[in-house]
Design an enzyme around this catalytic site. Structure first.
Site, PDB file in Angstrom:
ATOM      1  N   CYS A  58       0.853  -1.192   0.000  1.00 40.68           N
ATOM      2  CA  CYS A  58       0.000   0.000   0.000  1.00 40.68           C
ATOM      3  C   CYS A  58       0.893   1.248   0.000  1.00 40.68           C
ATOM      4  O   CYS A  58       1.845   1.339   0.778  1.00 40.68           O
ATOM      5  CB  CYS A  58      -0.899  -0.002   1.232  1.00 40.68           C
ATOM      6  SG  CYS A  58      -1.967   1.446   1.305  1.00 40.68           S
ATOM      7  N   CYS A  62       0.358   4.785   6.953  1.00 38.75           N
ATOM      8  CA  CYS A  62      -0.262   4.689   8.277  1.00 38.75           C
ATOM      9  C   CYS A  62       0.719   4.001   9.235  1.00 38.75           C
ATOM     10  O   CYS A  62       1.162   2.873   8.976  1.00 38.75           O
ATOM     11  CB  CYS A  62      -1.567   3.910   8.195  1.00 38.75           C
ATOM     12  SG  CYS A  62      -2.661   4.561   6.920  1.00 38.75           S
ATOM     13  N   CYS A  65       0.479   0.213  10.380  1.00 41.05           N
ATOM     14  CA  CYS A  65       0.014  -0.812   9.440  1.00 41.05           C
ATOM     15  C   CYS A  65       1.148  -1.620   8.808  1.00 41.05           C
ATOM     16  O   CYS A  65       2.099  -1.063   8.252  1.00 41.05           O
ATOM     17  CB  CYS A  65      -0.818  -0.144   8.357  1.00 41.05           C
ATOM     18  SG  CYS A  65      -1.515  -1.347   7.209  1.00 41.05           S
ATOM     19  N   CYS A 102     -16.736  -9.193   5.099  1.00 42.03           N
ATOM     20  CA  CYS A 102     -16.097  -7.922   4.771  1.00 42.03           C
ATOM     21  C   CYS A 102     -14.848  -8.176   3.941  1.00 42.03           C
ATOM     22  O   CYS A 102     -14.069  -9.085   4.255  1.00 42.03           O
ATOM     23  CB  CYS A 102     -15.712  -7.185   6.051  1.00 42.03           C
ATOM     24  SG  CYS A 102     -17.039  -7.104   7.272  1.00 42.03           S
ATOM     25  N   CYS A 133     -19.536  -5.948   3.167  1.00 41.03           N
ATOM     26  CA  CYS A 133     -18.863  -4.707   3.542  1.00 41.03           C
ATOM     27  C   CYS A 133     -17.532  -4.712   2.798  1.00 41.03           C
ATOM     28  O   CYS A 133     -16.916  -5.774   2.659  1.00 41.03           O
ATOM     29  CB  CYS A 133     -18.625  -4.681   5.045  1.00 41.03           C
ATOM     30  SG  CYS A 133     -17.709  -3.217   5.609  1.00 41.03           S
ATOM     31  N   CYS A 193     -19.498   2.265   8.017  1.00 42.66           N
ATOM     32  CA  CYS A 193     -18.784   1.573   9.093  1.00 42.66           C
ATOM     33  C   CYS A 193     -17.533   2.403   9.343  1.00 42.66           C
ATOM     34  O   CYS A 193     -16.715   2.582   8.437  1.00 42.66           O
ATOM     35  CB  CYS A 193     -18.426   0.161   8.643  1.00 42.66           C
ATOM     36  SG  CYS A 193     -17.271  -0.692   9.741  1.00 42.66           S
ATOM     37  N   ARG A 265     -18.016  -2.572  17.559  1.00 45.47           N
ATOM     38  CA  ARG A 265     -17.309  -3.829  17.236  1.00 45.47           C
ATOM     39  C   ARG A 265     -15.905  -3.868  17.823  1.00 45.47           C
ATOM     40  O   ARG A 265     -15.091  -2.979  17.577  1.00 45.47           O
ATOM     41  CB  ARG A 265     -17.221  -4.009  15.714  1.00 45.47           C
ATOM     42  CG  ARG A 265     -16.468  -5.278  15.339  1.00 45.47           C
ATOM     43  CD  ARG A 265     -16.531  -5.562  13.859  1.00 45.47           C
ATOM     44  NE  ARG A 265     -17.883  -5.459  13.398  1.00 45.47           N
ATOM     45  CZ  ARG A 265     -18.293  -4.692  12.377  1.00 45.47           C
ATOM     46  NH1 ARG A 265     -17.423  -3.990  11.706  1.00 45.47           N
ATOM     47  NH2 ARG A 265     -19.550  -4.655  12.042  1.00 45.47           N
TER      48      ARG A 265
HETATM   49  S1  SF4 Z   1      -4.163   1.218   6.945  1.00 44.35           S
HETATM   50 FE1  SF4 Z   1      -2.548   0.121   5.787  1.00 44.35          FE
HETATM   51  S2  SF4 Z   1      -3.629  -0.670   3.996  1.00 44.35           S
HETATM   52 FE2  SF4 Z   1      -4.930   0.939   4.854  1.00 44.35          FE
HETATM   53  S3  SF4 Z   1      -4.358   2.815   3.797  1.00 44.35           S
HETATM   54 FE3  SF4 Z   1      -3.078   2.718   5.654  1.00 44.35          FE
HETATM   55  S4  SF4 Z   1      -1.178   1.692   4.993  1.00 44.35           S
HETATM   56 FE4  SF4 Z   1      -2.727   1.287   3.416  1.00 44.35          FE
END
Ligand code: SF4
Length: 329
Positions: A58, A62, A65, A102, A133, A193, A265
């Site tokens: 990705c 974040c 993550c 989901c 979802c 959600c 949740r």
């Molecule tokens: S949480 Fe992870 S998968 Fe989702 S946008 Fe952020 S880096 Fe990408």
């Protein structure tokens, strides 16, 4: 009290939410449990399953993550799954009692070449009788329309934390962009959600402002996932301080009081939560869990452990007909 008499507010002030957090723990949990029972059948929990249909690589950053391309977490990347494999997983989840399936894809936003495949997955999963979802990142108005036409029930798009703390967590997109996608979903027939993650170093003020964001939407999200940070090696948050478990329960209880008709949740981080803490979370008004082996890339408690725990607590899975939004709301 009938459901019609439940007061649903969208104008929570900072001071009001702060006062809820300041209540003695037992008073807060007791109030939350009574609120829960006014709307939902007592001693029931919604079971959902989440499948990662495209894993890793990705472009977003974040801090929590494992799927960000920027962190070396040892995660094995996987391309978009094929329809047949998704349907096998959906049928298995249904056999295990899940009523919602989901799908999650690690994208900033979906590309045209993948998007059609996802809408087909939604249509085919719905034919099995499951709610659907998806979480695919930021959307255009046209994509929202296409998801609506495919019959999608829920779109997950988490705000993660307060607007003030968000830049500490992600730098590749803004809170405003998240809110824009949420606004598009709100205008459609798809349910929202939306939740967040606790234990990322946020302050009490951030928790208050995060919950106020959700509770002051024109319509409360139908589902509010509350995650406990899973500290993944290689991510910037791997050494975050543990949140006091009772503070985590407080977040759930306040969410229940602010959004009485939403499903709250318990999501990521459940493996780190003891059985006793699970029971406290249910007492505080959590009424939905993810089941299965994994939540995206982080492990969940074994299905057996969940079943044994629910049996020990005499909590029954909500059946689909018991929990349709029309019944509940
Ligand atoms: S949480 Fe992870 S998968 Fe989702 S946008 Fe952020 S880096 Fe990408």
């Amino acid at each position: 009290m009938s459901q019609a008499e439940i007061e649903v507010r969208h104008d929570w002030s900072y001071e009001e939410v702060q006062a809820l957090f300041a209540l003695p723990f037992m008073d807060l949990v007791l109030q939350a449990q009574w609120q829960h029972r006014k709307v939902f059948p007592a001693n029931t929990v919604e079971l959902c399953t989440l499948l990662s249909i495209k894993t890793g690589a990705c472009p977003e950053d974040c801090n929590y993550c494992a799927q960000s391309v920027r962190y070396d977490t040892g995660l094995v990347r996987e391309k978009l799954m094929g329809l047949e494999d998704v349907l096998v997983a959906a049928k298995q989840a249904q056999a295990q009692g899940a009523t919602r399936f989901c799908l999650s894809a690690a994208w900033r936003s979906p590309k045209a070449r993948d998007f059609g495949q996802v809408t087909t997955m939604i249509q085919e999963i719905k034919k099995l009788g499951l709610e659907t979802c998806v979480t695919l990142g930021m959307l255009t108005p046209e994509q929202v329309q296409a998801l609506e036409q495919a019959g999608l029930d829920f779109y997950n798009h988490n705000l993660d934390t307060s607007p003030e703390y968000y830049p500490e967590i992600t730098s590749t997109r803004t809170y405003e962009e998240r809110l824009n996608t949420l606004a598009l979903i709100e205008q459609s027939k798809i349910n929202v959600c939306c939740g967040g993650i606790m234990g990322m170093g946020e302050s009490l003020t951030d928790r208050i402002n995060f919950l106020r964001q959700l509770a002051n939407f024109d319509e409360h999200p139908r589902s509010v996932p509350i995650n406990l940070l899973v500290k993944i090696k290689g991510t910037p948050l791997e050494k975050s301080e543990n949140i006091d478990p009772f503070d985590f329960v407080r977040v759930i209880a306040v969410a229940r009081l602010l959004m009485p008709k939403s499903f709250i949740r318990l999501s990521a981080g459940r493996q780190q939560i003891s059985d006793e803490m699970h029971a406290l979370c249910f007492l505080a008004g959590a009424n939905s869990i993810f089941i299965g082996e994994k939540l995206l890339t982080t492990p969940l408690p074994a299905l057996d452990r969940d079943q044994i725990l629910l049996n020990r607590l005499n909590i029954k899975p909500l059946k689909k007909e018991q929990k349709t939004c029309e019944n509940v709301l």
